[in-house]
Design an enzyme around this catalytic site. Structure first.
Site, PDB file in Angstrom:
ATOM      1  N   HIS A 111     -61.556  57.061 -66.582  1.00 37.59           N
ATOM      2  CA  HIS A 111     -60.905  56.496 -67.761  1.00 37.59           C
ATOM      3  C   HIS A 111     -59.838  57.434 -68.291  1.00 37.59           C
ATOM      4  O   HIS A 111     -58.791  57.001 -68.744  1.00 37.59           O
ATOM      5  CB  HIS A 111     -61.943  56.282 -68.860  1.00 37.59           C
ATOM      6  CG  HIS A 111     -62.724  55.040 -68.679  1.00 37.59           C
ATOM      7  ND1 HIS A 111     -64.017  54.904 -69.090  1.00 37.59           N
ATOM      8  CD2 HIS A 111     -62.382  53.874 -68.119  1.00 37.59           C
ATOM      9  CE1 HIS A 111     -64.429  53.698 -68.800  1.00 37.59           C
ATOM     10  NE2 HIS A 111     -63.463  53.052 -68.198  1.00 37.59           N
TER      11      HIS A 111
ATOM     12  N   CYS B 215     -48.562  42.137 -54.659  1.00 35.38           N
ATOM     13  CA  CYS B 215     -49.026  42.670 -55.946  1.00 35.38           C
ATOM     14  C   CYS B 215     -49.812  43.967 -55.770  1.00 35.38           C
ATOM     15  O   CYS B 215     -50.328  44.516 -56.737  1.00 35.38           O
ATOM     16  CB  CYS B 215     -49.854  41.642 -56.704  1.00 35.38           C
ATOM     17  SG  CYS B 215     -51.355  41.165 -55.847  1.00 35.38           S
TER      18      CYS B 215
HETATM   19  C1  PEP Z   1     -54.783  44.808 -53.670  1.00 38.75           C
HETATM   20  O1  PEP Z   1     -55.815  44.835 -52.998  1.00 38.75           O
HETATM   21  O2  PEP Z   1     -53.682  45.199 -53.247  1.00 38.75           O
HETATM   22  C2  PEP Z   1     -54.793  44.278 -55.056  1.00 38.75           C
HETATM   23  C3  PEP Z   1     -53.687  44.038 -55.715  1.00 38.75           C
HETATM   24  O3  PEP Z   1     -55.988  44.056 -55.643  1.00 38.75           O
HETATM   25  P1  PEP Z   1     -56.989  45.194 -56.160  1.00 38.75           P
HETATM   26  O4  PEP Z   1     -56.237  46.491 -56.163  1.00 38.75           O
HETATM   27  O5  PEP Z   1     -57.417  44.743 -57.501  1.00 38.75           O
HETATM   28  O6  PEP Z   1     -58.081  45.142 -55.142  1.00 38.75           O
END
Ligand code: PEP
Ligand code: MG
Length: 546
Positions: free
Chosen positions: A191, A505
Site C-alpha cells: 500500500h 490496457c
Molecule cells: C493485464 O493483465 O494486463 C491487466 C490489465 O489486468 P491485471 O493487471 O489487472 O491483471
C-alpha cells in the site's frame, strides 16, 4: 565519505536532502508475567488500549481531506478492520488469561504469530499486508503505554531512512515536505508503494545496506530512476543530479503543454488514450486530460481489503459515480478479476490453490459463484442508466465463457427492466485477451464480443512462463519478446479484419518506449493510468507511421 547503496524503485523520482534516520521499529518488549491477581487489570488495560487505538484511527479518518483523502482513507479503513477483528482481541485476552503474560508481552507474541503466518503465505500482495499488522500493533502498544504514537518527525527537505514505512505515515510526511523515503523492507505491491506513486514521492525499497550505514544528517541523493542512494555526494554527483533534475522539470513543463493537444501521430493518424482508473481522483484526472473514456476499471478493488462481499447496491453506487465522473464518455467496467496475485479476505478466491495464477481466477471464479456474479452484473447494468458503459470479461480462455456471460447479461437486463429499473443502452461486451489460448483462437471469440482489450501483464506472464510478481525475473518478462510482439500483431490484425475495436490496457500501453512499436503493429487505442497519459501522448505525437 561518498558511498552508493542500491535499492529497488517503488515510486520513481529524484531527490536531494538530509538524512533523517528512524530507528527500525521493534516491539522489544520484556517478557513479563503477571500474577493471578493482576490478570483482570492487564485485560482491562489491553481493552482500553484497543479502544484508544480505534478512537485515534477514527479521528485520523475524520481529519484527512483533499487529494489524498481517498487513498489514505482506504488504509485507515484497513487498519480499523484489522483492529476490529474479534480474533485479535480474543487471542490477546487468551494469552493474558492462560499464559499470564503482561498485556504488552501478549501484544508482542500475538504480533509475532500473525506476522509469521503472513510470512508463510505464497502471495506477494498478501505477504506485504504484514506491514499493516505491524503498524496496527504498534499503535495499540503506544496506546497501552499512554505514549503518543512515535510520530515520524519529517521535516521539509529531508530523506527518511527507515526499516519500513506505513501508509498513514506517508501521507503525513508528504504534507511535511519530506522529499524521498528509503526503506530496507517493503514491496512494490505494498500500500505504501501505491500511495507513494500517487503522491509522486520517490520511494526506494530493499536498501538494506543503506539503513545500516547512513547516519542522521548525511547529505543524500536519492535517484530511484537508477535505483541508488548516494551518501555524501561529490561535485560530479551534484552536477549530474542538477542536470537530471533540470531535465525532469523541462520534461514536465513540456508535457503540461500537451494537456489539450490531440493524440495524433506526425502523419495524422488519430489515437485514443483511455484511462485505467479506480479512484475518484483518477477519474477526474482522466477526464481533464482528455481521455477517450475509462478503458479499464478494475472492480476487484471494491472487494480487496474487506471481509464481506460488497452488495449490489454498494457496487451500483460505485459504478454510477464512475459513469457520472466521465460525463458521457464510455466507461469499461471489468467484471471481478480476483484470484492469483489479487486475493481477497472475503473467502471468495481460494487462498491455497496449488497454482493460483493458473487457477480459479477472473471469469472462472465468477461463473463458479453465480450469486456474486449476479450482484455485479445487475449493479453494472443499473449504472448504465447514467451514461455509456461497457462490460469487460477477464481471463477468458473459451468461447463458452463468453456465451455464458451474454446469457446472464440478457437475463438480468430482462429481470431489471421487469422490476421497473431504468437501464441505458445495452452495454457492449468485451473480453480481456490475456491468456495465450484466447489470443491464438481469437477468431472463435470475436463472434461473441463487441470489443477486446489486451492484458499484456498477464499475456506476457503466461506466454513467457514468467511470474509477473517475481522481481527476480526482471528483464525476462518483457513485452518485447518476439513471441509476444508476433501475437500482438496478430490480435490487432484479426480484430481489424473483423471490425472489432481493440485496446491494450496492460502496463505496456503506459510505457512511452513501446508506443511506436504498438502503433506500428496497428494499435490505435491505448489504456493507462492517467499519470502516464501525457508521456504516451508525447510519444504518439513524435511517431510517424509512414
Ligand atoms: C493485464 O493483465 O494486463 C491487466 C490489465 O489486468 P491485471 O493487471 O489487472 O491483471
Ligand atoms: Mg490481467
Amino acid at each position: 565519505m561518498r558511498r552508493v547503496f542500491a535499492g529497488v524503485a517503488a515510486s520513481k523520482g529524484l531527490a536531494l536532502g538530509r538524512a533523517r534516520v528512524r530507528e527500525p521499529h521493534r516491539l522489544d518488549v520484556e517478557e513479563r508475567m503477571v500474577g493471578e491477581g493482576e490478570i483482570d487489570a492487564e485485560r482491562q488495560l489491553l481493552h482500553e488500549a484497543l479502544q484508544a487505538a480505534r478512537r485515534e484511527l477514527n479521528d485520523m479518518r475524520d481529519r484527512v481531506r483533499g487529494a489524498i483523502a481517498h487513498e489514505v482513507g482506504e488504509f485507515l479503513d484497513l487498519h480499523a478492520m484489522l483492529l476490529d477483528d474479534p480474533d485479535l482481541e480474543s487471542g490477546l485476552d487468551e494469552l493474558i488469561r492462560t499464559g499470564h503474560y503482561s498485556a504488552g508481552y501478549a501484544l508482542r507474541l500475538q504480533r509475532d504469530r500473525l506476522v509469521s503466518a503472513f510470512d508463510g503465505i505464497d502471495d506477494a500482495y498478501l505477504r506485504s499486508r504484514r506491514e499493516d499488522i505491524d503498524h496496527v500493533i504498534q499503535r495499540v502498544y503506544a496506546a497501552l503505554h499512554r505514549e503518543p504514537l512515535p510520530q515520524v518527525i519529517g521535516l521539509a527537505g529531508e530523506v527518511l531512512i527507515c526499516e519500513h514505512i506505513a501508509p498513514t505515515d506517508l501521507a503525513h510526511l508528504h504534507e511535511e515536505g519530506v522529499v524521498a523515503i528509503v526503506t530496507a523492507q517493503g514491496s512494490t505491491l505494498s500500500h505504501s508503494a501505491i500511495l507513494a506513486r500517487s503522491l509522486h514521492l520517490p520511494l526506494l525499497i530493499g536498501a538494506h545496506e543503506a539503513l545500516l550505514h547512513i547516519n542522521d544528517g548525511d547529505a543524500l541523493i536519492v535517484d530511484t530512476l537508477s535505483g541508488h542512494v548516494i551518501v555524501e555526494p561529490d561535485a560530479d554527483d551534484l552536477r549530474s543530479f542538477r542536470d537530471a533534475e533540470a531535465g525532469t522539470r523541462r520534461e514536465k513543463r513540456a508535457l503540461e503543454r500537451l494537456r489539450k493537444a490531440p493524440t495524433r501521430t506526425k502523419d495524422g493518424t488519430e489515437v485514443r488514450l483511455w484511462a485505467n482508473a479506480e479512484s475518484r481522483d483518477d477519474v477526474a484526472q482522466a477526464f481533464s486530460l482528455g481521455a477517450a473514456g475509462v478503458g479499464l476499471y478494475r472492480t476487484e478493488f471494491l472487494f480487496l481489503q474487506r471481509r464481506e462481499l460488497p452488495t449490489e447496491e454498494e457496487q451500483f453506487l460505485a459504478y454510477r459515480d464512475l459513469v457520472l465522473g466521465m460525463n458521457g464518455r464510455p466507461v469499461t467496467i471489468r467484471t471481478l478479476d480476483l484470484g492469483a496475485d489479487k486475493s481477497d479476505s472475503t473467502g471468495l478466491a481460494i487462498a491455497d490453490e496449488p497454482n493460483p495464477a493458473l487457477g480459479l481466477r477472473g471469469i472462472r471464479l465468477c461463473l463458479a459463484h453465480p450469486d456474486v456474479f449476479a450482484d455485479q452484473l445487475r449493479a453494472i447494468l443499473r449504472a448504465s442508466a447514467y451514461g455509456p458503459v461497457r462490460i469487460l470479461i477477464p481471463m477468458v480462455s473459451h468461447a463458452d465463457e463468453l456465451r455464458a456471460c451474454r446469457k446472464l447479461i440478457k437475463r438480468y437486463t430482462d429481470e431489471l427492466r421487469k422490476a421497473g429499473h431504468e437501464l441505458g443502452e445495452p452495454p457492449d461486451v468485451g473480453a480481456m485477451i490475456e491468456v495465450p489460448a484466447a489470443a491464438l483462437a481469437l477468431d472463435t471469440l470475436l463472434p461473441h464480443i463487441d470489443f477486446c482489450s489486451v492484458g499484456t501483464n498477464d499475456l506476457v506472464q503466461y506466454m513467457l512462463a514468467a511470474d509477473r510478481g517475481n522481481d527476480a525475473l526482471g528483464p525476462l518478462a518483457t513485452a518485447r519478446h518476439p513471441a509476444v510482439v508476433r501475437v500482438l500483431g496478430e490480435i490487432f490484425r484479426t480484430c481489424g479484419e473483423a471490425g472489432k475495436s481493440v485496446a491494450v490496457c496492460g502496463e505496456m500501453a503506459s510505457n512511452p518506449e513501446h508506443a511506436e512499436l504498438l502503433l506500428g503493429l496497428g494499435l490505435r487505442d491505448f489504456s493507462m493510468h492517467p499519470s502516464s497519459m501525457l508521456e504516451v501522448r508525447k510519444a504518439v505525437r513524435e511517431a510517424a507511421l509512414s
